[in-house]
Design a protein around this motif. Structure first.
Motif, PDB file in Angstrom:
ATOM      1  N   ARG A  91      25.535  29.699  48.620  1.00  0.00           N
ATOM      2  CA  ARG A  91      26.585  29.431  49.610  1.00  0.00           C
ATOM      3  C   ARG A  91      27.501  30.650  49.746  1.00  0.00           C
ATOM      4  N   ARG A  92      27.764  31.077  50.964  1.00  0.00           N
ATOM      5  CA  ARG A  92      28.616  32.241  51.209  1.00  0.00           C
ATOM      6  C   ARG A  92      30.032  31.783  51.544  1.00  0.00           C
ATOM      7  N   VAL A  93      30.985  32.129  50.665  1.00  0.00           N
ATOM      8  CA  VAL A  93      32.400  31.793  50.851  1.00  0.00           C
ATOM      9  C   VAL A  93      33.193  33.084  50.739  1.00  0.00           C
ATOM     10  N   PRO A  94      34.072  33.389  51.701  1.00  0.00           N
ATOM     11  CA  PRO A  94      34.859  34.630  51.643  1.00  0.00           C
ATOM     12  C   PRO A  94      35.648  34.734  50.339  1.00  0.00           C
ATOM     13  N   PHE A  95      35.756  35.947  49.826  1.00  0.00           N
ATOM     14  CA  PHE A  95      36.456  36.184  48.571  1.00  0.00           C
ATOM     15  C   PHE A  95      37.885  35.654  48.608  1.00  0.00           C
ATOM     16  N   GLU A  96      38.596  35.928  49.704  1.00  0.00           N
ATOM     17  CA  GLU A  96      39.999  35.518  49.799  1.00  0.00           C
ATOM     18  C   GLU A  96      40.146  34.006  49.792  1.00  0.00           C
ATOM     19  N   GLN A  97      39.160  33.307  50.307  1.00  0.00           N
ATOM     20  CA  GLN A  97      39.212  31.848  50.319  1.00  0.00           C
ATOM     21  C   GLN A  97      38.875  31.266  48.951  1.00  0.00           C
ATOM     22  N   GLU A  98      37.917  31.864  48.297  1.00  0.00           N
ATOM     23  CA  GLU A  98      37.445  31.317  47.019  1.00  0.00           C
ATOM     24  C   GLU A  98      38.374  31.657  45.862  1.00  0.00           C
ATOM     25  N   HIS A  99      39.111  32.769  45.972  1.00  0.00           N
ATOM     26  CA  HIS A  99      39.946  33.236  44.861  1.00  0.00           C
ATOM     27  C   HIS A  99      41.388  33.404  45.328  1.00  0.00           C
ATOM     28  N   LYS A 100      42.140  32.330  45.289  1.00  0.00           N
ATOM     29  CA  LYS A 100      43.485  32.395  45.849  1.00  0.00           C
ATOM     30  C   LYS A 100      44.578  31.843  44.942  1.00  0.00           C
ATOM     31  N   ASN A 101      44.248  31.305  43.795  1.00  0.00           N
ATOM     32  CA  ASN A 101      45.274  30.686  42.948  1.00  0.00           C
ATOM     33  C   ASN A 101      45.281  31.187  41.506  1.00  0.00           C
ATOM     34  N   LYS A 102      44.361  32.046  41.133  1.00  0.00           N
ATOM     35  CA  LYS A 102      44.266  32.509  39.756  1.00  0.00           C
ATOM     36  C   LYS A 102      44.625  33.986  39.647  1.00  0.00           C
ATOM     37  N   THR A 103      44.776  34.450  38.405  1.00  0.00           N
ATOM     38  CA  THR A 103      44.987  35.873  38.153  1.00  0.00           C
ATOM     39  C   THR A 103      43.940  36.365  37.174  1.00  0.00           C
ATOM     40  N   PHE A 104      43.561  37.626  37.329  1.00  0.00           N
ATOM     41  CA  PHE A 104      42.593  38.247  36.439  1.00  0.00           C
ATOM     42  C   PHE A 104      43.212  39.516  35.860  1.00  0.00           C
ATOM     43  N   LYS A 105      42.852  39.833  34.626  1.00  0.00           N
ATOM     44  CA  LYS A 105      43.293  41.099  34.034  1.00  0.00           C
ATOM     45  C   LYS A 105      42.132  41.742  33.298  1.00  0.00           C
ATOM     46  N   LEU A 106      42.200  43.057  33.154  1.00  0.00           N
ATOM     47  CA  LEU A 106      41.134  43.811  32.512  1.00  0.00           C
ATOM     48  C   LEU A 106      41.218  43.699  31.002  1.00  0.00           C
ATOM     49  N   GLY A 107      40.050  43.646  30.362  1.00  0.00           N
ATOM     50  CA  GLY A 107      39.946  43.730  28.917  1.00  0.00           C
ATOM     51  C   GLY A 107      39.337  45.065  28.536  1.00  0.00           C
ATOM     52  N   ALA A 108      38.500  45.045  27.518  1.00  0.00           N
ATOM     53  CA  ALA A 108      37.900  46.281  27.004  1.00  0.00           C
ATOM     54  C   ALA A 108      36.751  46.746  27.883  1.00  0.00           C
ATOM     55  N   THR A 109      36.455  48.044  27.788  1.00  0.00           N
ATOM     56  CA  THR A 109      35.278  48.637  28.421  1.00  0.00           C
ATOM     57  C   THR A 109      34.437  49.276  27.332  1.00  0.00           C
ATOM     58  N   ASP A 110      33.145  48.908  27.247  1.00  0.00           N
ATOM     59  CA  ASP A 110      32.321  49.465  26.178  1.00  0.00           C
ATOM     60  C   ASP A 110      31.718  50.803  26.601  1.00  0.00           C
ATOM     61  N   ASN A 111      30.942  51.402  25.706  1.00  0.00           N
ATOM     62  CA  ASN A 111      30.398  52.740  25.964  1.00  0.00           C
ATOM     63  C   ASN A 111      29.405  52.762  27.110  1.00  0.00           C
ATOM     64  N   ASN A 112      28.818  51.613  27.443  1.00  0.00           N
ATOM     65  CA  ASN A 112      27.865  51.552  28.550  1.00  0.00           C
ATOM     66  C   ASN A 112      28.542  51.318  29.892  1.00  0.00           C
ATOM     67  N   GLY A 113      29.853  51.088  29.853  1.00  0.00           N
ATOM     68  CA  GLY A 113      30.577  50.834  31.099  1.00  0.00           C
ATOM     69  C   GLY A 113      30.720  49.374  31.451  1.00  0.00           C
ATOM     70  N   THR A 114      30.346  48.477  30.538  1.00  0.00           N
ATOM     71  CA  THR A 114      30.535  47.046  30.763  1.00  0.00           C
ATOM     72  C   THR A 114      32.010  46.704  30.579  1.00  0.00           C
TER      73      THR A 114
END
Length: 245
Positions: A110-133
């Motif tokens: 199902r195709r749902v626009p990003f702005e519609q699907e993600h409008k009430n939460k917050t995300f923050k960055l954690g660690a980045t490993d040596n492979n770039g994950t």
């Protein structure tokens, strides 16, 4: 009997990745993704998934469902509005398993626009490993979640559900010009306090292009205990035909 839970991993994957939220922009030190915020990293992975376009007409197919010594045959119909129908299978448990697998597959397409699907939460960055994950933490929902993103793909989801901690690992993908498809993924459920594994399931999916759309042709579901397969089921789809619009 684990058959009823064999599609559990697909359900967790669908519902835990694509809940709603607004992402918190933070910088990453990963040289392969310079100056990208948590919002942009997650947006790229979200929009890089393979989904059906608005012109998707739906399709029909014959289905064969195998579990143990039993084989059940019937027909399926996926409509343009993403509803699912399963007919011709008299065994209700088998019919429900086919229906559940199709419903979870449809959630991913199902195709749902990003702005519609993600409008009430917050995300923050954690660690980045040596492979770039890169780790990304989701906040603001009923439970917190952690994702891992690599090369514009969501490769791991961690979510707490009740007394269980659930991890979904993407083990293999299929790249298409319209985005990537998860071909093999494993769900591991642990008791929240003790971290003891209480369930492991794996799904292996095969897709084929019909007209302009990649459609599920085969799905093998396996349940594990102590590293050994203790239950499995298989779905095979044939005579696949796109509906007329």
């Amino acid at each position: 009997m684990l058959l009823a839970s064999l599609s559990f991993g697909t359900q967790i994957k669908a519902e835990s990745i694509y809940g709603s939220g607004v992402l918190l922009s933070q910088q990453t030190n990963n040289s392969s993704t310079p100056n990208l915020s948590a919002q942009e990293l997650f947006r790229q992975a979200y929009e890089n998934r393979y989904t059906w376009n608005p012109q998707f007409p739906g399709y029909t197919a014959a289905v064969e469902f195998k579990h143990g010594k039993e084989t059940h045959e019937g027909n399926i119909r996926v409509n343009s509005d993403m509803s699912v129908e399963v007919t011709g299978i008299s065994n209700e448990q088998a019919r429900q398993n086919v229906e559940n697998s199709l419903r979870m597959m449809v959630v991913h397409r199902r195709r749902v626009p990003f702005e519609q699907e993600h409008k009430n939460k917050t995300f923050k960055l954690g660690a980045t490993d040596n492979n770039g994950t890169v780790e990304i933490f989701e906040q603001g929902g009923k439970t917190e979640a952690k994702y891992k993103i690599f090369n514009r793909q969501l490769i791991q989801i961690n979510r707490t559900l009740g007394n269980s901690a659930v991890t979904v690992d993407t083990l293999d993908i299929k790249n298409t010009p319209e985005g990537y498809l998860a071909k093999r993924y494993r769900t591991t459920s642990r008791q929240l306090q003790t971290k003891q594994i209480v369930g492991e399931e794996e799904s292996e999916d095969t897709y084929k292009k019909f007209g302009n759309y990649y459609l599920l042709q085969r799905q093998v579901l396996r349940a594990f205990q102590g590293g050994k397969v203790i239950d499995s089921a298989e779905l095979n789809f044939s005579d696949v035909k796109l509906n007329s619009r």
